[in-house]
Design a protein around this motif. Structure first.
Motif, PDB file in Angstrom:
ATOM      1  N   LYS A  97       9.094  45.879  16.479  1.00 26.24           N
ATOM      2  CA  LYS A  97       8.764  45.759  15.055  1.00 26.24           C
ATOM      3  C   LYS A  97       7.959  44.484  14.818  1.00 26.24           C
ATOM      4  N   PRO A  98       6.761  44.596  14.244  1.00 21.90           N
ATOM      5  CA  PRO A  98       5.992  43.366  13.972  1.00 21.90           C
ATOM      6  C   PRO A  98       6.687  42.530  12.901  1.00 21.90           C
ATOM      7  N   PRO A  99       6.492  41.198  12.916  1.00 19.12           N
ATOM      8  CA  PRO A  99       7.157  40.364  11.913  1.00 19.12           C
ATOM      9  C   PRO A  99       6.534  40.537  10.531  1.00 19.12           C
ATOM     10  N   VAL A 100       7.289  40.155   9.513  1.00 20.91           N
ATOM     11  CA  VAL A 100       6.759  40.126   8.149  1.00 20.91           C
ATOM     12  C   VAL A 100       5.911  38.858   8.056  1.00 20.91           C
ATOM     13  N   THR A 101       4.763  38.937   7.405  1.00 19.82           N
ATOM     14  CA  THR A 101       3.900  37.752   7.288  1.00 19.82           C
ATOM     15  C   THR A 101       3.547  37.503   5.828  1.00 19.82           C
ATOM     16  N   LEU A 102       3.719  36.271   5.396  1.00 15.14           N
ATOM     17  CA  LEU A 102       3.320  35.870   4.046  1.00 15.14           C
ATOM     18  C   LEU A 102       2.358  34.700   4.172  1.00 15.14           C
ATOM     19  N   ARG A 103       1.382  34.646   3.255  1.00 17.26           N
ATOM     20  CA  ARG A 103       0.457  33.508   3.277  1.00 17.26           C
ATOM     21  C   ARG A 103       0.585  32.732   1.970  1.00 17.26           C
ATOM     22  N   LEU A 104       1.001  31.480   2.083  1.00 17.07           N
ATOM     23  CA  LEU A 104       1.074  30.632   0.904  1.00 17.07           C
ATOM     24  C   LEU A 104      -0.255  29.900   0.764  1.00 17.07           C
ATOM     25  N   ALA A 147      -4.396  27.618   3.552  1.00 18.20           N
ATOM     26  CA  ALA A 147      -3.457  28.734   3.719  1.00 18.20           C
ATOM     27  C   ALA A 147      -2.360  28.291   4.690  1.00 18.20           C
ATOM     28  N   VAL A 148      -1.115  28.581   4.323  1.00 17.69           N
ATOM     29  CA  VAL A 148       0.023  28.325   5.215  1.00 17.69           C
ATOM     30  C   VAL A 148       0.638  29.690   5.517  1.00 17.69           C
ATOM     31  N   THR A 149       0.579  30.104   6.773  1.00 17.55           N
ATOM     32  CA  THR A 149       1.056  31.434   7.152  1.00 17.55           C
ATOM     33  C   THR A 149       2.464  31.339   7.724  1.00 17.55           C
ATOM     34  N   ILE A 150       3.365  32.142   7.175  1.00 19.51           N
ATOM     35  CA  ILE A 150       4.752  32.169   7.668  1.00 19.51           C
ATOM     36  C   ILE A 150       5.025  33.584   8.149  1.00 19.51           C
ATOM     37  N   SER A 151       5.541  33.728   9.367  1.00 19.97           N
ATOM     38  CA  SER A 151       5.910  35.078   9.797  1.00 19.97           C
ATOM     39  C   SER A 151       7.237  35.049  10.542  1.00 19.97           C
ATOM     40  N   GLY A 152       7.956  36.169  10.439  1.00 17.07           N
ATOM     41  CA  GLY A 152       9.277  36.268  11.066  1.00 17.07           C
ATOM     42  C   GLY A 152      10.083  37.332  10.361  1.00 17.07           C
ATOM     43  N   THR A 153      11.395  37.277  10.515  1.00 10.54           N
ATOM     44  CA  THR A 153      12.249  38.243   9.808  1.00 10.54           C
ATOM     45  C   THR A 153      12.312  37.787   8.348  1.00 10.54           C
TER      46      THR A 153
END
Length: 321
Positions: A97-104, A147-153
């Protein structure tokens, strides 16, 4: 909530604004059918959630409120994205499963505090939350934000956002911040027989909003007079319309926007119009360059239109057409 809890999380009930950068598809998922999903997120989290207008490939989602409402809104967004990933996987052979990614989107003046001395803070965040965190090296176009990219569960992302909020509260932005505004999706527009078409891939599709101001301006500069449409002296010998030639002079300082980097723009104009376009070398003492366009009247009209559109967009600062 006992006071120690408030202290340990950095004086939490402060109103804060977090900006997220999302693709159109992600925004659609958050808005939901008839806006139901975003309505539910607003009601359940208590945070204000605003989505930037415009038919841009990217949109800004702004979440404002006391920090606890922001965390609830983030949790709902992260779980919604995870749900989308699971749904898209059900019809794909991928097993992991690929991680969820959000960009702040964070003011550049606060990014130093997020990274910490020698990267110590960002390393601590990665280790304590299990999320991947990356701060872009460059600022977003025409802004002082990164942009600050956060990815994971989803769980790791929520923990990570909490830590980022604490840093942002402890180190407010310095100086004025120029917010990032995504540019609208620009599709080239072509005119043929008085009808506007947009180019999508290999096809020309009738353009919905017909002539906008910019195009009218370009059209006024391009009289659509069929050039050189004379009947051949011997009817029947020449069935194709005769090739004719049209000359334009362009100020030297604007020629660059027509040629483009390594000739990309002029090649695009040649391909789209089907006309031959020659740009004369700069003459000594002259502030203008001569452009010669050869082709059928339709090719020439189109090439002229495309050149004028490039000039108009350069002069009015409308970005690239």
């Amino acid at each position: 909530m006992e006071p120690t809890k408030v202290q340990s999380e950095g004086g939490l009930n402060v109103t804060l604004t977090i900006r997220l950068l999302m693709h159109g598809k992600e925004v659609g998922s958050i808005i939901g059918k008839k806006g139901e999903t975003v309505k539910k997120m607003r009601e359940e989290s208590g945070a204000r959630i605003n989505i930037s207008e415009g038919n841009c490939p990217e949109r800004i989602v702004t979440i404002t409120g006391p920090t606890d409402t922001i965390f609830k809104a983030f949790a709902m967004i992260a779980y919604k994205f995870e749900e989308d990933i699971i749904n898209s996987m059900s019809n794909s052979p991928a097993t992991s499963k690929p991680p969820v990614t959000l960009r702040l989107v964070v003011p550049a003046s606060q990014c130093g505090s997020l990274i910490g001395k020698g990267g110590s803070k960002i390393k601590e965040m990665r280790e304590s939350t299990g999320a991947q965190v990356q701060v872009a090296g460059d600022m977003l176009p025409n802004s002082t934000e990164r942009a600050v990219t956060i990815s994971g569960t989803p769980e790791a992302i929520i923990q990570c956002v909490k830590q980022i909020c604490v840093v942002m509260l402890e180190s407010p932005p310095k100086g004025a911040t120029i917010p990032y505004r995504p540019k609208p999706a620009s599709t080239p527009v072509i005119f043929s027989g008085g009808q506007a078409y947009t180019i999508q891939g290999q096809y020309a599709i009738p353009h919905p909003d017909q002539l906008t101001k910019l195009h009218q301006l370009a059209m006024q500069q391009t009289p659509f007079t069929p050039l050189g449409q004379t009947t051949p002296a011997f009817p029947g010998l020449d069935t194709s319309p005769p090739a004719s030639t049209h000359e334009l002079t362009i100020p030297n300082d604007l020629i660059g926007c027509i040629i483009g980097r390594q000739g990309t723009k002029i090649n695009e104009i040649r391909q789209m119009s089907g006309a031959q376009i020659k740009i004369a070398n700069a003459m000594e003492g002259s502030s203008e360059r001569q452009i010669t366009i050869t082709g059928t009247p339709a090719n020439i009209s189109l090439a002229q239109y495309l050149i004028n559109a490039r000039l108009t967009s350069e002069v009015t600062g409308m970005g690239t057409l």
